[in-house]
Write an enzyme that holds these catalytic residues in place. Sequence first.
Site, short mmCIF file in Angstrom:
data_model
loop_
_atom_site.label_atom_id
_atom_site.label_comp_id
_atom_site.label_asym_id
_atom_site.label_seq_id
_atom_site.Cartn_x
_atom_site.Cartn_y
_atom_site.Cartn_z
N TYR A 62 0.82 -1.21 0.00
CA TYR A 62 0.00 0.00 0.00
C TYR A 62 0.86 1.27 0.00
CZ TYR A 62 -4.23 -2.73 1.11
OH TYR A 62 -5.28 -3.61 1.08
N GLY A 221 -23.63 5.41 -4.81
CA GLY A 221 -24.47 6.22 -5.69
C GLY A 221 -23.71 7.16 -6.59
N ALA A 226 -24.11 6.47 -17.52
CA ALA A 226 -23.09 7.08 -18.37
C ALA A 226 -21.72 6.47 -18.13
CB ALA A 226 -23.04 8.58 -18.13
#
Length: 352
Positions: A62, A221, A226
């Site tokens: 990481y 959300g 698109a």
Amino acid sequence: MSLTLDTYRLLGRSGLRVSPLALGTATFGNEWGWAADPDDARRLFDTYVERGGNFIDTASGYGGSERMLGEFTRDRRESLVLATKYTTLRRPGDPNSGGAHRKNLFASVEASLRRLDTDYLDLLLLHVWDFTTPVEEILRGLDDLVRQGKVLYVGMSNTPAWEISRMQAIADLRGWSPLVSLQIEYSLINRGGERDLMPMARTMGLGVTPYSPLGGGVLSGKYSRADLTATNPDSAESTRKSFNAGLGMVTERTLDIADVVREVAEEVGHTPAQVALAWTLRNPAVTAPVIGARTHEQLVGNLAALEVDFTAGQLARLDEVSAIDLGYPHDVLSGDHIRNVTAGGLTIEGRR
């Protein structure tokens, strides 16, 4: 169901107490293009710990995450459960700087201890199964590290269920350190772990710590139809949004699931991300989802998932839209025919 970060849970069959949400630090100092800068990362860490959180998740791959945590944890190391992972390639071109084998295991742990500025790791996970290292070599190496006091508990991630179950059996028979933790991808858009991994974990005593519980952000959300034509994640202008879309996480199916999550969120007065996180917490196999955040606002929002409760009808809608085919033999064994030939009309209650 209303929890707090200091409503601690036991990790698998161990006595180790961990918070019901783990702080994922893949966004701390990495080069993916969506990392939190050092000041923001420090604020995320402090907010989590000040609210009672004690379970911190990182990995050798990481970026600068381990180094940041070495600084952040210095004054409160003993009160934290610090988990890291090994197996990803540490030096391009060096075949032994990656993989699950003993040489990389010991070298990776030593490097993580230096970066984290600590004498021991609370939890060490094998990050990615390599399909080449014998399981006895892995288990013996992990057990040696535990006996040396450099690692306290061990676990697995991204590994087939049958490999983990035989490893646990071997560890038990030989008196080696048992596996107590399993980290897998799990969310409303990826319930594949319900086929074998999660039932295995419950039976074998591994606490599940799901990563990507928001499905790469799809369940928050932030994606729309698109995004079905998103750019290539390998392009120079890649962002996390296009990265996840390019990996196939944004589909008509996952967007349909996100639509139902949004509807339920409006009904319960929470955000879609909070609803998605709360759903994972309801699975009895789950100990602590790993939550990541780039901003303080995102972290605070994710922590509020502990306050979400559902009606039976809402849970049924979430389960229905995200349901998966369990496949053979699970579909056969759960069918009416098998039930009739094995139990007839009898009602038999027992362990699940």
